[in-house]
Scaffold this motif. Sequence first.
Motif, PDB file in Angstrom:
ATOM      1  N   LYS A 140      -4.742  24.992   8.408  1.00  0.00           N
ATOM      2  CA  LYS A 140      -3.570  25.825   8.721  1.00  0.00           C
ATOM      3  C   LYS A 140      -2.534  24.834   9.255  1.00  0.00           C
ATOM      4  CE  LYS A 140      -5.973  28.943  11.298  1.00  0.00           C
ATOM      5  NZ  LYS A 140      -6.064  30.072  12.233  1.00  0.00           N
ATOM      6  N   GLN A 141      -2.007  24.029   8.353  1.00  0.00           N
ATOM      7  CA  GLN A 141      -1.223  22.855   8.751  1.00  0.00           C
ATOM      8  C   GLN A 141      -0.161  23.163   9.793  1.00  0.00           C
ATOM      9  OE1 GLN A 141       1.408  20.716   5.903  1.00  0.00           O
ATOM     10  NE2 GLN A 141       0.021  18.996   6.192  1.00  0.00           N
ATOM     11  N   SER A 142      -0.164  22.372  10.832  1.00  0.00           N
ATOM     12  CA  SER A 142       0.783  22.415  11.965  1.00  0.00           C
ATOM     13  C   SER A 142       0.468  23.505  12.995  1.00  0.00           C
ATOM     14  CB  SER A 142       2.244  22.564  11.517  1.00  0.00           C
ATOM     15  OG  SER A 142       2.554  21.749  10.432  1.00  0.00           O
ATOM     16  N   SER A 143      -0.597  24.312  12.774  1.00  0.00           N
ATOM     17  CA  SER A 143      -0.992  25.290  13.803  1.00  0.00           C
ATOM     18  C   SER A 143      -1.942  24.608  14.779  1.00  0.00           C
ATOM     19  CB  SER A 143      -1.758  26.467  13.200  1.00  0.00           C
ATOM     20  OG  SER A 143      -0.996  27.057  12.203  1.00  0.00           O
ATOM     21  N   LEU A 181       0.853  -1.193   0.000  1.00  0.00           N
ATOM     22  CA  LEU A 181       0.000   0.000   0.000  1.00  0.00           C
ATOM     23  C   LEU A 181       0.888   1.242   0.000  1.00  0.00           C
ATOM     24  CD1 LEU A 181      -2.878  -0.615   2.556  1.00  0.00           C
ATOM     25  CD2 LEU A 181      -3.026  -0.438   0.073  1.00  0.00           C
ATOM     26  N   LEU A 182       0.556   2.218  -0.801  1.00  0.00           N
ATOM     27  CA  LEU A 182       1.289   3.484  -0.869  1.00  0.00           C
ATOM     28  C   LEU A 182       2.813   3.316  -0.976  1.00  0.00           C
ATOM     29  CD1 LEU A 182      -0.652   5.610   1.798  1.00  0.00           C
ATOM     30  CD2 LEU A 182      -0.863   5.709  -0.695  1.00  0.00           C
ATOM     31  N   PRO A 183       3.274   2.661  -2.032  1.00  0.00           N
ATOM     32  CA  PRO A 183       4.733   2.511  -2.177  1.00  0.00           C
ATOM     33  C   PRO A 183       5.436   3.863  -2.308  1.00  0.00           C
ATOM     34  CG  PRO A 183       3.616   1.888  -4.193  1.00  0.00           C
ATOM     35  CD  PRO A 183       2.553   2.073  -3.168  1.00  0.00           C
ATOM     36  N   GLU A 184       4.647   4.911  -2.649  1.00  0.00           N
ATOM     37  CA  GLU A 184       5.238   6.245  -2.826  1.00  0.00           C
ATOM     38  C   GLU A 184       5.352   7.008  -1.503  1.00  0.00           C
ATOM     39  OE1 GLU A 184       2.205   5.315  -3.480  1.00  0.00           O
ATOM     40  OE2 GLU A 184       0.783   6.950  -3.755  1.00  0.00           O
ATOM     41  N   SER A 185       4.980   6.356  -0.391  1.00  0.00           N
ATOM     42  CA  SER A 185       5.098   7.077   0.883  1.00  0.00           C
ATOM     43  C   SER A 185       6.542   7.034   1.370  1.00  0.00           C
ATOM     44  CB  SER A 185       4.133   6.512   1.928  1.00  0.00           C
ATOM     45  OG  SER A 185       4.398   5.158   2.145  1.00  0.00           O
ATOM     46  N   MET A 186       6.965   8.126   1.921  1.00  0.00           N
ATOM     47  CA  MET A 186       8.367   8.229   2.381  1.00  0.00           C
ATOM     48  C   MET A 186       8.412   9.083   3.635  1.00  0.00           C
ATOM     49  SD  MET A 186       9.825  10.836  -0.530  1.00  0.00           S
ATOM     50  CE  MET A 186       9.138  12.481  -0.754  1.00  0.00           C
ATOM     51  N   PHE A 215       7.645  16.481  -3.321  1.00  0.00           N
ATOM     52  CA  PHE A 215       6.427  16.254  -2.535  1.00  0.00           C
ATOM     53  C   PHE A 215       5.727  17.598  -2.359  1.00  0.00           C
ATOM     54  CE2 PHE A 215       7.741  18.122   1.523  1.00  0.00           C
ATOM     55  CZ  PHE A 215       9.131  18.063   1.463  1.00  0.00           C
ATOM     56  N   TYR A 216       4.434  17.540  -2.011  1.00  0.00           N
ATOM     57  CA  TYR A 216       3.637  18.764  -1.875  1.00  0.00           C
ATOM     58  C   TYR A 216       3.127  18.913  -0.456  1.00  0.00           C
ATOM     59  CZ  TYR A 216       3.868  19.205  -6.901  1.00  0.00           C
ATOM     60  OH  TYR A 216       4.334  19.353  -8.187  1.00  0.00           O
ATOM     61  N   THR A 217       3.037  20.159  -0.024  1.00  0.00           N
ATOM     62  CA  THR A 217       2.609  20.413   1.342  1.00  0.00           C
ATOM     63  C   THR A 217       2.225  21.877   1.516  1.00  0.00           C
ATOM     64  OG1 THR A 217       3.205  19.975   3.654  1.00  0.00           O
ATOM     65  CG2 THR A 217       4.921  20.964   2.282  1.00  0.00           C
ATOM     66  N   ASN A 218       1.899  22.227   2.755  1.00  0.00           N
ATOM     67  CA  ASN A 218       1.580  23.610   3.098  1.00  0.00           C
ATOM     68  C   ASN A 218       2.897  24.329   3.407  1.00  0.00           C
ATOM     69  OD1 ASN A 218       0.948  25.860   4.898  1.00  0.00           O
ATOM     70  ND2 ASN A 218      -1.146  25.063   4.885  1.00  0.00           N
ATOM     71  N   GLY A 271       3.338  26.850   5.121  1.00  0.00           N
ATOM     72  CA  GLY A 271       3.372  27.396   6.486  1.00  0.00           C
ATOM     73  C   GLY A 271       3.560  26.308   7.541  1.00  0.00           C
ATOM     74  N   SER A 272       3.622  25.050   7.101  1.00  0.00           N
ATOM     75  CA  SER A 272       3.705  23.926   8.052  1.00  0.00           C
ATOM     76  C   SER A 272       5.059  23.915   8.763  1.00  0.00           C
ATOM     77  CB  SER A 272       3.509  22.606   7.309  1.00  0.00           C
ATOM     78  OG  SER A 272       4.580  22.404   6.403  1.00  0.00           O
ATOM     79  N   ARG A 273       5.120  23.098   9.805  1.00  0.00           N
ATOM     80  CA  ARG A 273       6.383  22.998  10.554  1.00  0.00           C
ATOM     81  C   ARG A 273       7.536  22.577   9.635  1.00  0.00           C
ATOM     82  NH1 ARG A 273       7.776  19.035  15.708  1.00  0.00           N
ATOM     83  NH2 ARG A 273      10.022  19.277  15.564  1.00  0.00           N
ATOM     84  N   LYS A 274       7.301  21.530   8.813  1.00  0.00           N
ATOM     85  CA  LYS A 274       8.381  21.047   7.946  1.00  0.00           C
ATOM     86  C   LYS A 274       8.863  22.152   7.013  1.00  0.00           C
ATOM     87  CE  LYS A 274       5.190  18.159   5.937  1.00  0.00           C
ATOM     88  NZ  LYS A 274       4.037  19.042   6.242  1.00  0.00           N
ATOM     89  N   SER A 275       7.880  22.917   6.457  1.00  0.00           N
ATOM     90  CA  SER A 275       8.248  23.972   5.500  1.00  0.00           C
ATOM     91  C   SER A 275       9.012  25.094   6.197  1.00  0.00           C
ATOM     92  CB  SER A 275       7.006  24.534   4.819  1.00  0.00           C
ATOM     93  OG  SER A 275       6.406  23.557   3.998  1.00  0.00           O
ATOM     94  N   SER A 334      10.613  13.947  11.968  1.00  0.00           N
ATOM     95  CA  SER A 334      10.277  13.153  10.777  1.00  0.00           C
ATOM     96  C   SER A 334       8.777  13.029  10.640  1.00  0.00           C
ATOM     97  CB  SER A 334      10.859  11.738  10.899  1.00  0.00           C
ATOM     98  OG  SER A 334      12.227  11.791  11.172  1.00  0.00           O
ATOM     99  N   ARG A 335       8.324  12.885   9.405  1.00  0.00           N
ATOM    100  CA  ARG A 335       6.915  12.608   9.122  1.00  0.00           C
ATOM    101  C   ARG A 335       6.839  12.020   7.716  1.00  0.00           C
ATOM    102  NH1 ARG A 335       9.808  16.650   9.105  1.00  0.00           N
ATOM    103  NH2 ARG A 335       8.713  18.029  10.525  1.00  0.00           N
ATOM    104  N   MET A 336       5.675  11.358   7.469  1.00  0.00           N
ATOM    105  CA  MET A 336       5.480  10.738   6.154  1.00  0.00           C
ATOM    106  C   MET A 336       4.895  11.757   5.178  1.00  0.00           C
ATOM    107  SD  MET A 336       6.420   7.686   6.820  1.00  0.00           S
ATOM    108  CE  MET A 336       5.995   6.860   5.288  1.00  0.00           C
ATOM    109  N   VAL A 337       5.322  11.674   3.927  1.00  0.00           N
ATOM    110  CA  VAL A 337       4.658  12.411   2.842  1.00  0.00           C
ATOM    111  C   VAL A 337       4.638  11.489   1.619  1.00  0.00           C
ATOM    112  CG1 VAL A 337       5.333  14.752   3.607  1.00  0.00           C
ATOM    113  CG2 VAL A 337       6.777  13.500   2.003  1.00  0.00           C
ATOM    114  N   LEU A 338       4.008  11.962   0.551  1.00  0.00           N
ATOM    115  CA  LEU A 338       3.932  11.144  -0.662  1.00  0.00           C
ATOM    116  C   LEU A 338       4.831  11.719  -1.754  1.00  0.00           C
ATOM    117  CD1 LEU A 338       0.067  10.504  -0.836  1.00  0.00           C
ATOM    118  CD2 LEU A 338       1.837   9.043   0.177  1.00  0.00           C
ATOM    119  N   LEU A 339       5.598  10.842  -2.357  1.00  0.00           N
ATOM    120  CA  LEU A 339       6.420  11.249  -3.505  1.00  0.00           C
ATOM    121  C   LEU A 339       5.495  11.405  -4.699  1.00  0.00           C
ATOM    122  CD1 LEU A 339       9.326  11.518  -4.808  1.00  0.00           C
ATOM    123  CD2 LEU A 339       9.061   9.118  -5.440  1.00  0.00           C
TER     124      LEU A 339
END
Length: 218
Positions: free
Chosen positions: A144-147, A47-52, A80-83, A85-89, A65-70
């Motif tokens: 408001k990802q990560s808020s 399942l979700l081989p593109e998850s990393m 990968f795509y994300t917000n 404003g998130s913590r990772k960004s 660390s956290r999972m995202v999709l390639l």
Amino acid sequence: MNVIEKLRCLLTFGQGVALPLPNISSETDPFTLFEQWFDDAKKSGILLPESMSISTCNDKGQPSSRMVLLKEFNQEGFVFYTNYGSRKSQELENNNKISLLFHWNVLQRQVRIEGEVCKTPVEQSKKYFHSRDQGSQIGAWASKQSSQLTTEKELQQREQYYKDKFATLEQIPYPEFWGGWQVKPNYIEFWQGRASRLHDRICFKKQDGSWENFKLHP
Ligand SMILES: Cc1cc2nc3c(=O)[nH]c(=O)nc-3n(C[C@H](O)[C@H](O)[C@H](O)COP(=O)(O)O)c2cc1C
């Protein structure tokens, strides 16, 4: 996981251990090898081989660390795509070094990648944003990802607000605070599990613009 996916997984189990490793020469391109392993993972039924997992560091050197999709990869890098404003960004804005990790358990394989990020061009992010289903597009606006959430209802209210706001539009607008990060690797390691525990580790390091490879003790 449905029955067919389970069967595919069972059939694949341990295949990585049994299959010979590719012949590596100084000419071997790590992206081509990644593509082959990614194809194997897609065919395996996982399942979700593109998850990393992606790891970033804050200004105190604390990794997280956290999972995202390639979503895309080519010679230029892994996206990968994300917000934004998130913590990772936020952490990537201050320190553009990142590591990625894929683990394809039924194949007994992992791939470790280290490199630096840059934002994908807005046009590329826009194109990907509009390829997503409407619910995900609204979700990107609503979160408001990560808020910190103030109330239980806050997220549902925000979702409803954006649904109503964009209800009459032909296309949901692209949110400027959301988009892709492209990881440009300088180190890629392919790990292949072996029954003997003498696992294979093939490493590619970018030196003066070209890739050299070597092996490591397991
Ligand atoms: C399998 C999986 C895939 C995920 N894919 C993404 C993704 O592509 N983009 C994303 O922003 N979050 C994704 N998430 C959620 C993240 O793991 C994380 O919770 C979120 O991005 C907030 O992380 P941050 O607060 O460290 O920025 C995914 C989670 C899982 C379990």
